[in-house]
Design an enzyme around this catalytic site. Sequence first.
Site, PDB file in Angstrom:
ATOM      1  N   ASP A 128       6.789  11.636  10.659  1.00  0.00           N
ATOM      2  CA  ASP A 128       8.130  11.871  10.393  1.00  0.00           C
ATOM      3  C   ASP A 128       9.115  12.103  11.268  1.00  0.00           C
ATOM      4  O   ASP A 128       8.455  12.522  11.727  1.00  0.00           O
ATOM      5  CB  ASP A 128       8.219  12.030   9.125  1.00  0.00           C
ATOM      6  CG  ASP A 128       9.383  12.192   7.467  1.00  0.00           C
ATOM      7  OD1 ASP A 128      10.244  11.567   8.609  1.00  0.00           O
ATOM      8  OD2 ASP A 128       9.506  12.499   6.955  1.00  0.00           O
ATOM      9  N   ASN A 162      10.744   1.324   2.516  1.00  0.00           N
ATOM     10  CA  ASN A 162      11.495   1.277   4.008  1.00  0.00           C
ATOM     11  C   ASN A 162      12.126   0.103   3.819  1.00  0.00           C
ATOM     12  O   ASN A 162      12.969  -0.368   4.534  1.00  0.00           O
ATOM     13  CB  ASN A 162      10.359   1.310   5.051  1.00  0.00           C
ATOM     14  CG  ASN A 162       9.541   2.969   5.377  1.00  0.00           C
ATOM     15  OD1 ASN A 162       9.179   2.968   6.219  1.00  0.00           O
ATOM     16  ND2 ASN A 162      10.768   3.921   4.921  1.00  0.00           N
TER      17      ASN A 162
HETATM   18  C1  FPP Z   1       9.695   8.086   9.637  1.00  0.00           C
HETATM   19  O1  FPP Z   1      10.846   8.510  10.550  1.00  0.00           O
HETATM   20  C2  FPP Z   1       9.223   6.765  10.595  1.00  0.00           C
HETATM   21  C3  FPP Z   1       9.637   5.714  10.182  1.00  0.00           C
HETATM   22  C4  FPP Z   1       9.879   5.325   9.043  1.00  0.00           C
HETATM   23  C5  FPP Z   1       8.716   4.617  11.027  1.00  0.00           C
HETATM   24  C6  FPP Z   1       7.447   4.716  11.804  1.00  0.00           C
HETATM   25  C7  FPP Z   1       7.139   4.578  12.847  1.00  0.00           C
HETATM   26  C8  FPP Z   1       7.140   5.178  14.399  1.00  0.00           C
HETATM   27  C9  FPP Z   1       6.705   5.749  14.640  1.00  0.00           C
HETATM   28  C10 FPP Z   1       7.108   3.765  15.048  1.00  0.00           C
HETATM   29  C11 FPP Z   1       6.215   3.907  15.701  1.00  0.00           C
HETATM   30  C12 FPP Z   1       4.899   3.698  16.061  1.00  0.00           C
HETATM   31  C13 FPP Z   1       4.230   2.388  16.241  1.00  0.00           C
HETATM   32  C14 FPP Z   1       3.067   1.777  15.768  1.00  0.00           C
HETATM   33  C15 FPP Z   1       4.710   1.349  17.074  1.00  0.00           C
HETATM   34  P1  FPP Z   1      12.094   8.163   9.675  1.00  0.00           P
HETATM   35  O2  FPP Z   1      13.197   7.471  10.772  1.00  0.00           O
HETATM   36  O3  FPP Z   1      12.245   8.588   8.573  1.00  0.00           O
HETATM   37  O4  FPP Z   1      12.956   9.483  10.833  1.00  0.00           O
HETATM   38  P2  FPP Z   1      14.327  10.485   9.935  1.00  0.00           P
HETATM   39  O5  FPP Z   1      13.547  11.576   8.940  1.00  0.00           O
HETATM   40  O6  FPP Z   1      14.142  11.341  10.697  1.00  0.00           O
HETATM   41  O7  FPP Z   1      15.159   9.992   9.497  1.00  0.00           O
END
Ligand code: FPP
Length: 232
Positions: A12, A60
């Site tokens: 996250d 998501n």
């Molecule tokens: C949460 O951060 C992350 C995600 C919803 C996506 C997870 C994806 C990755 C870590 C990309 C790389 C992974 C691979 C396997 C290539 P958020 O967008 O919710 O962040 P925020 O809470 O700060 O908005």
Amino acid sequence: MEVPQHISIIMDGNGRWAKKQGKLRLFGHNAGAESVRACTEYCTEIGVKYLSLFAFSEENWERPAEEVNGLMQLMFKYVIGEHDTFMNNNIRFRVIGNYEHLPEDLMAAVHREEEVTAGNTRMTMILMLSYSGKWDILQAARHYAADCLAAGRQLPLDEAGFSNYLATAGIPDPDLLIRTSGEQRISNYMLWQNAYTEFYYTPVLWPDFRKNDLEQAISDFNNRQRRYGKVE
Ligand code: FPP
């Protein structure tokens, strides 16, 4: 030091990481892929047997189309691009989640990679994609009901038997669940499987998460007393 058999991570903070630098959210997701590589490498080195990463939840899909498409492209690039890493390090690759919602080209690449890495034994790396805990329990209940219908009677069912209907069947429950970015919630992730998992929260944003952060989480895990509801 005890190395957890199964480490799971709720990755996250990519969006906040990008925002801090005045960049778009996808920039943060791209940077997050580097943390995935670093953690996979480290877990393989220290003898973790299962590493599962919450990469995309069923919820998501509600994000803006541009972000969702960008994330799917990133997953595709990752699955194709990590082939040598998986083979050179004897890593079995798997994707668990609601396949019905995932793009066909991504699923084709996933199935190819799952097939070629199926015999690898050092560590299993699992991407949880289009996954949610409630979805998992519901699909398990549906499969069990279908088996009962097919058998024409109510089949016996205990906890171990129900686990075998979950999408994670055959994978031991997580020992340690890490969540980055300071949030302290489960967010519909492996609800059944995390019944006795040790939780570790860190304020570090996912794109900044590296080997030393993982070391710290494992060291903290080693100070926990796991009693599974019993007394010592
Ligand atoms: C949460 O951060 C992350 C995600 C919803 C996506 C997870 C994806 C990755 C870590 C990309 C790389 C992974 C691979 C396997 C290539 P958020 O967008 O919710 O962040 P925020 O809470 O700060 O908005």
